[in-house]
Every structure is written in structure tokens, then in C-alpha cells.
Scaffold this motif. Structure first.
Motif, PDB file in Angstrom:
ATOM      1  N   CYS A   1       1.231  12.173  -1.864  1.00 21.94           N
ATOM      2  CA  CYS A   1       2.061  11.320  -2.725  1.00 21.94           C
ATOM      3  C   CYS A   1       2.985  12.136  -3.620  1.00 21.94           C
ATOM      4  N   ASP A   2       2.429  13.108  -4.292  1.00 21.86           N
ATOM      5  CA  ASP A   2       3.186  13.785  -5.343  1.00 21.86           C
ATOM      6  C   ASP A   2       3.110  15.300  -5.262  1.00 21.86           C
ATOM      7  N   HIS A   3       2.519  15.809  -4.204  1.00 24.64           N
ATOM      8  CA  HIS A   3       2.318  17.248  -4.090  1.00 24.64           C
ATOM      9  C   HIS A   3       1.502  17.788  -5.260  1.00 24.64           C
ATOM     10  N   LEU A   4       0.585  16.955  -5.763  1.00 20.43           N
ATOM     11  CA  LEU A   4      -0.303  17.380  -6.839  1.00 20.43           C
ATOM     12  C   LEU A   4      -1.621  17.845  -6.241  1.00 20.43           C
ATOM     13  N   GLN A   5      -2.300  18.758  -6.911  1.00 17.73           N
ATOM     14  CA  GLN A   5      -3.600  19.226  -6.456  1.00 17.73           C
ATOM     15  C   GLN A   5      -4.646  18.896  -7.505  1.00 17.73           C
TER      16      GLN A   5
ATOM     17  N   ILE B   1       0.853  -1.194   0.000  1.00 16.06           N
ATOM     18  CA  ILE B   1       0.000   0.000   0.000  1.00 16.06           C
ATOM     19  C   ILE B   1       0.887   1.242   0.000  1.00 16.06           C
ATOM     20  N   SER B   2       0.656   2.133  -0.961  1.00 13.59           N
ATOM     21  CA  SER B   2       1.467   3.341  -1.072  1.00 13.59           C
ATOM     22  C   SER B   2       1.014   4.431  -0.113  1.00 13.59           C
ATOM     23  N   ALA B   3      -0.277   4.583   0.031  1.00 17.86           N
ATOM     24  CA  ALA B   3      -0.816   5.636   0.899  1.00 17.86           C
ATOM     25  C   ALA B   3      -2.080   5.120   1.553  1.00 17.86           C
TER      26      ALA B   3
ATOM     27  N   VAL C   1      -1.250   8.607   5.387  1.00 20.82           N
ATOM     28  CA  VAL C   1       0.097   8.168   5.734  1.00 20.82           C
ATOM     29  C   VAL C   1       0.712   7.476   4.527  1.00 20.82           C
ATOM     30  N   THR C   2       1.942   7.859   4.167  1.00 24.03           N
ATOM     31  CA  THR C   2       2.753   7.129   3.188  1.00 24.03           C
ATOM     32  C   THR C   2       4.002   6.632   3.915  1.00 24.03           C
ATOM     33  N   GLN C   3       4.900   5.991   3.183  1.00 26.57           N
ATOM     34  CA  GLN C   3       6.112   5.494   3.818  1.00 26.57           C
ATOM     35  C   GLN C   3       7.046   6.626   4.239  1.00 26.57           C
ATOM     36  N   SER C   4       6.865   7.807   3.687  1.00 22.30           N
ATOM     37  CA  SER C   4       7.782   8.903   4.004  1.00 22.30           C
ATOM     38  C   SER C   4       7.111  10.127   4.601  1.00 22.30           C
ATOM     39  N   LYS C   5       5.786  10.189   4.529  1.00 17.79           N
ATOM     40  CA  LYS C   5       5.092  11.385   5.008  1.00 17.79           C
ATOM     41  C   LYS C   5       3.828  11.002   5.752  1.00 17.79           C
ATOM     42  N   ALA C   6       3.393  11.929   6.591  1.00 15.38           N
ATOM     43  CA  ALA C   6       2.110  11.790   7.273  1.00 15.38           C
ATOM     44  C   ALA C   6       1.523  13.181   7.421  1.00 15.38           C
TER      45      ALA C   6
END
Length: 677
Positions: A166-170, A83-85, A121-126
Motif C-alpha cells: 500500500c505505502d511501501h511502509l515496513q 477493498i484497498s488491498a 493485490v491492490t488496484q495498482s500493484k500485485a
């Protein structure tokens, strides 16, 4: 080298970072605490870049919650499932506005306890998204594992959240899950629901399902009590078949919404000495409900769950066994089930099952919470009557608007679950129909020239209510006033009667009619019915009819005499009462009624010259109780205007003009009652 300094650079979570490059004047918060950073036994962590290394300190306010461990465990579970996010919504599986503690998953993961928020939550950010109401609170409650994203609010933010992390996309707002799936597909992402909630996997001390605080008896205790009645029965039944919907609901402390105005669900139960079978719609069962019913085992306190449609076949199989006898209550068993139980020596009948007769007697907890529900319900009815008194002279209100208003008032009370039946809101000639409810075609405007009758009730988690009041906003006729007063006299006479334990309601029902009979008036409906704790508003087998059971302490019933003049007006006064023990001079096994409906009667319709001194004393004591109990609740809810209205309408009546001749008639009626018992 690690530096500790009073220099802090504020950021979104109220933390944080100190660089010892220059002196700063910002003082250290003495209530703050220093925390070890992830994977380091230090009070800080090291930021590295291509051209420098810098030691920074993590500063947490005392209100922040450490979330490092739960994030590590969640990310491990996500890794196992590729799971990525992972999205953590701020609600439960039913999208409830208010959450049980065990469903507060956002609070567990982030430390943030506000009522609106979505975490990802992702593997690098929350990150947590919430609206402006909670920005300061979130900054104070979250540690530096979490980033606060300041959202404008709304339910459309999930994809913005997902892509932002995930990608800082909006992405623009999306309204449906189908739209989510389409947009994710274009980015080679898939939105999936998880059969198992990953938060629950890492929440080691997740609160359990709370016990039913509204019941004193567990379902296991109830089952054993019913089995004891089966053992004690001389006809030796081996099984009990429960067909009435409130029987299974009561036995297992469960509620549903299959029936309008009643918290029931379609079900049957077959109970033996060592097995329990419950027949219901299996697709509606949750894992938590199965666990609650111990459905994974086969012992005497394990519920074996069967499809609703299987009851006929299962009963037929059971009856085919030798030496069995099935106990049924004939009042609520349909013929299709009845005819299966053959031959006759395998059938045992009573009018009501032991579940219904046991349920009719409320335990101490059930009595108290049902009383509490009626206090809150009185607030709603007082709000209605006060509003009508002000609004009707303006000529803008109707039967329908009045019904809608009382439903609205009840909906604002604690633990409200809607009306307990369709409100009878009847003006003038419509009120002459005892069970009239307004429609668009029959709706009448309320005026000061007509009598108005409102019979309404509410469902609350702790009780079911039913109350009728009749009012007049203008000048009632002499006949209307006398009829109302005689209806009230009947209500009072029944309510104040002392009677031997075990008396049947049918044997004292005439006390509710006596004052009307004296002048040739009467009513054509029953005088009362049982009522439950968040059950049916008409709860058998309690009441004043010939097929009702004898009264016992802890039973609740309505008392509702009336009078209806065709094409002119209708009067009914209905209160709920509880049967309680009473001390008498010589006997100790006597009972009386205590009124738990707490709304004053219309003063302008009461002719006190018709009342006996005992009736007037009862009325003044009743008004004193309203002032004490409802007054305190109105204060609690800060309803000053409603309290002033209540105090005005519960002023004590003078005894100067009461009738002195009623006592002999009452004594004769009591003597007749004792002869009938």
C-alpha cells in the motif's frame, strides 16, 4: 516505433526489458515467448515520463503464467466492495500444510506453485512474498504483473506485506490477529475477513471437491442399497434409525474427530424410503459439506440436516404418524430412543442394523486399500522392532519410550492419522495384564531378561490396523518358548483353516486354543474382532464371539490367541486377516483366512519341533509374502537397514525337526468344526 531486439535486461521475474539504444550481445532465449501487454494488442508497452517516451518489450520465459485476466477480475470485485488491498494466503481455511488443488489460490492468481507464499493485490500493484527456497522458482513462474518480494520466511509477514504494497511502509513482525488490528487501526486501516473468497468468484474453472478415492460406493449408492434391504424385509419397516457413530460415518463416507483414536462424529440418522434426516452439531457444517449432502433439496437423496439434540423430538413426531415402523439395531440403540418407539407394532429389532452388517463386508476397493495400509503399517512396526533390538541392550529404553517410538514411526507413513488405540507396551509382569498400557507410575525399563509385548495400531485414510508381537532379546526360558510356540500354533491353525461359507467364528474359535489346551494353558480374552477402513479398531459385528455374525468373503477380523502368566510374562500374537474364497477338491462354497498383517514373529521364541509340517509350510509361505510385499515397500521408502533386518528375520525354517503327530489332531478338530456348523 516498436522495437524487437536480442538485448534483454534481466530482472526479478526473468523477464524483460529491452531498450534499443545500443547493441547487446545477450542472446534471445529460443524457448521464450512474446506476450501482449495489458490492454494493448502489442508485444510491448509504452513507458511515459515527463521528458521521454520509451518503448519496452515484455519477455517471458516459457514457464511463466499469464495472470492478466484474473487480476482484472479480482480488482473489479475489490472495487465493488471498496477493498484497498486483498491478501491471498498460501494455505486453506484449515491452515493445512498440504492443499487440495481447489485451495491453491496463490498458484491460480500468480502462477507460482511453491508451498510457501503470500500474495497481496491492490488496484495498482500485485506482489508475492516468499522465502529463499522459492525465489528462482517464482521468477520463472510469474509474469510481469507481479513483483517478487524476497522474504526471510515466517507467518508474521502479513502486515509487512500489506503496508509494503500500500505505502511501501515496513512494520515489525506481529504474531496475532489482535496485534494486526491494533496496528492497522493506528493507520486508519481495517483488517477484515471476507465471508466469500474473492478468488473463488473469479476462478471460473476451480477444481471441484474430489470424489472420495478411498471408497468405491458413493453415499447415494449406499443409501439405495440399505433401502433395498428395508424393502425386502418381510416385517416391512418404514424407517431405519442409526445410532452407532460409525453407521452415519460409513453411510455418508464422512469422518470426524470427536472420539479419541476413532474418526467419528456425534450423529444419528433416520432413514425412510423417501427422506433422510441426519442429526449432528450444525455449527460445524461447512457450505461444501451441505452441498455434498444435497441439503438444499427435499428429495429421496437429499439429506435434511437437524440439530443433534433434536433427535428425540423428531423421532417422537415420526412415530406418532399412522402406519410407520422403525427398524433399530439393539446392540447400539440407547433406551431413551428405544422407549419412544411405541406401541410395539411400530418397532422392529435386530441385533445389528443393516448398515453394520453391510459395512462389515468390504468391497474390492476397500479390501485393496486396507491391505495397502497394512503393508505401510508393517514398515513402522519393523522399524520399532529393529530399533528395540539395537537399543534395549543399552538399558536406555522403557515401555513409554517404545510406545512413543512406534507412534512416531507410524506418523511418518503415508496417510497416517495417528494411533488407532492407546499402545499396549508391556514388559515382564506388566505384560501379564492383557490390556495394560504404561503410565509414568507403572513404566518399566526394557531389559534383555524379560519378555516384551507390544500391541499397537494406526489410523490411515485407507485403513485401520492392529497388530501384536511378543519378543525376547535375551535367552527365553523353556516354558516361555513353549508357550509362545503354542500361541503361534493357535494363530496358524485358525489362519489356515478352510471352512464352509456362513460359519460363525465362535464355532471355530477353539482352534486358536487347542495347542494351549493340550498342556493345560489358556487365555481369558476373545480370539478376534473386526477392523475397518479408517474406522474403529474394534468393528462389530465381525469376530469369534457368540454374538458375531457368520463369516462372509470380504470381512476382516483379527486372530489373537495369547497366554499370560501372573506376575511373570504375557504373550499375544495378533494378526489381521481377510476372509477369502478357496477352491477345494469337491466343494466350491468354502472360505479361508488370508493374513494381511506382515511382520515376522520372534524366531528365538519358536520351537519348530512342536510345529506340524503344514504349520511350518504356512509359516514359510507367510514369510515369503512378507518378503515380497513389505520388501517392495521398504525399497520404495529407501529403508535398506530395515529391509536387511526383515530379510534376516524371514529366512525360511527347516522342516527337519517338525512334529509329525499334529496332523491327526488337526483333522479331528476340523471334523468337530463341521459338526458345529
Amino acid at each position: 516505433m516498436l522495437y524487437r531486439s536480442p538485448c534483454f535486461i534481466p530482472s526479478c521475474c526473468g523477464l524483460k526489458v529491452c531498450q534499443v539504444l545500443k547493441s547487446c550481445s545477450k542472446p534471445v532465449d529460443p524457448s521464450a515467448r512474446w506476450r501482449c501487454c495489458p490492454n494493448e494488442n502489442l508485444l510491448g508497452f509504452l513507458i511515459k515520463s515527463e521528458d521521454f517516451s520509451l518503448c519496452v518489450l515484455q519477455y517471458l520465459p516459457s514457464t511463466a503464467v499469464s495472470t492478466t485476466l484474473q487480476l482484472q477480475e479480482l480488482r473489479y470485485q475489490m472495487h465493488l466492495m471498496s477493498i484497498s488491498a486483498y491478501i491471498i494466503p498460501g494455505t486453506d481455511a484449515h491452515l493445512s500444510e498440504y492443499l487440495a488443488p481447489r485451495d491453491a489460490r496463490v498458484a491460480f492468481m500468480t502462477g507460482f506453485t511453491g508451498s510457501a507464499g503470500t500474495a497481496v493485490v491492490t488496484q495498482s500493484k500485485a506482489a508475492l512474498w516468499t522465502d529463499s527456497r522459492y525465489w528462482v522458482q517464482a521468477e520463472r513462474q510469474m509474469d510481469c504483473n507481479w513483483e517478487l518480494e524476497k522474504d526471510g520466511g515466517g507467518d508474521h509477514i502479513v502486515l509487512t506485506i500489506l503496508f509494503g504494497v500500500c505505502d511501501h511502509l515496513q512494520f515489525p513482525p506481529l504474531e496475532t490477529q489482535e496485534e494486526y488490528a491494533i496496528n492497522l487501526e493506528s493507520s486508519n486501516r481495517t483488517l477484515k475477513s471476507m465471508p466469500d473468497n474473492l478468488i473463488d468468484k473469479v476462478w471460473k474453472n476451480r477444481p471441484p471437491i474430489p470424489p472420495d478415492s478411498l471408497t468405491q460406493r458413493s453415499w447415494q449408492t449406499k443409501v439405495e442399497h440399505i433401502r433395498n434391504q428395508m424393502r425386502d424385509n418381510p416385517y416391512e419397516p418404514t424407517a431405519l434409525l442409526l445410532s452407532a457413530l460409525d453407521e452415519t460415518a460409513w453411510l455418508f463416507n464422512m469422518r470426524g474427530n470427536d472420539i479419541p483414536y476413532n474418526p467419528f462424529f456425534y450423529s444419528y440418522t433416520l432413514l425412510t424410503m423417501d427422506e433422510i434426516w441426519v442429526f449432528l452439531h450444525m455449527n460445524r457444517l461447512t457450505d461444501e459439506l451441505k452441498a455434498y449432502l444435497n441439503s438444499s433439496c427435499t428429495g429421496p437423496l437429499c439429506v435434511q440436516l437437524k440439530n443433534y439434540e433434536d433427535v428425540l423430538g423428531h423421532l417422537k413426531t415420526y412415530v406418532a404418524q399412522p402406519g410407520v415402523k422403525v427398524w433399530i439395531g439393539t446392540e447400539y440403540t440407547n433406551y431413551a430412543l428405544y422407549e419412544i418407539i411405541t406401541p410395539q407394532d411400530k418397532l422392529m429389532t435386530s441385533s445389528y442394523s443393516p448398515v453394520l452388517t453391510t459395512k462389515a463386508v468390504k468391497d474390492d476397493k476397500e479390501q485393496q486399500i486396507l491391505r495397502d495400509a497394512h503393508v505401510r503399517d508393517a514398515v513402522a512396526v519393523i522399524q520399532l522392532l529393529m530399533w528395540l533390538e539395537q537399543a534395549v541392550p543399552k538399558g536406555t529404553e522403557t515401555e513409554l519410550s517404545a510406545a512413543e517410538y512406534v507412534n512416531k514411526c507410524r506418523s511418518q507413513q503415508k496417510d497416517s492419522r495417528g494411533p488407532s488405540f492407546e499402545t499396549i507396551s508391556a514388559s515382564g509382569p506388566n505384560a501379564a495384564l492383557a490390556h495394560y498400557s504404561p503410565t509414568e507410575e507403572t513404566n518399566r525399563k526394557l531389559t534383555v531378561d524379560e519378555m516384551y509385548l507390544v500391541d499397537s495400531g494406526g489410523q490411515y485414510l485407507d485403513g485401520t490396523t492392529d497388530i501384536t508381537r511378543t519378543v525376547h532379546w535375551g535367552t527365553p526360558t523353556a516354558m516361555q518358548k513353549e508357550a509362545f510356540t503354542r500361541v503361534l500354533m493357535g494363530n496358524i491353525e485358525l489362519s489356515r483353516t478352510i471352512f464352509p461359507s456362513g460359519t460363525r467364528g465362535v464355532n471355530m474359535e477353539m482352534l486358536g486354543r487347542r495347542a494351549l489346551w493340550q498342556v493345560g494353558l489358556n487365555y481369558g480374552h476373545g480370539t478376534g474382532h473386526g477392523v475397518g477402513n479408517y474406522f474403529g479398531v474394534h468393528e462389530w459385528p465381525v469376530g469369534f464371539q457368540s454374538n458375531n455374525v457368520p463369516f462372509r468373503p470380504g470381512m476382516f477380523t483379527s486372530i489373537e490367541p495369547g497366554y499370560y502368566k501372573d506376575n511373570d510374562f504375557g504373550i499375544r500374537i495378533e494378526d489381521i486377516v481377510v476372509i477369502v474364497p478357496v477352491n477345494t477338491k469337491y466343494g466350491h462354497n468354502y472360505l479361508t483366512f488370508e493374513t494381511v498383517s506382515l511382520v515376522p514373529y520372534d524366531r528365538k521364541l519358536i520351537d519348530t519341533s512342536l510345529l506340524s509340517s503344514e504349520q511350518l509350510e504356512w509359516l514359510n509361505n507367510y514369510y515369503k509374502t512378507i518378503r515380497e510385499l513389505v520388501g517392495a515397500e521398504l525399497d520404495k521408502q529407501k529403508l535398506k537397514e530395515e529391509k536387511d533386518w526383515m530379510l534376516k528375520h524371514t529366512e525360511p525354517f527347516s522342516s527337519a525337526s517338525v512334529c509329525s503327530s499334529s496332523l491327526t489332531v488337526v483333522a479331528l478338530a476340523i471334523a468337530l468344526l463341521h459338526n458345529l456348523v
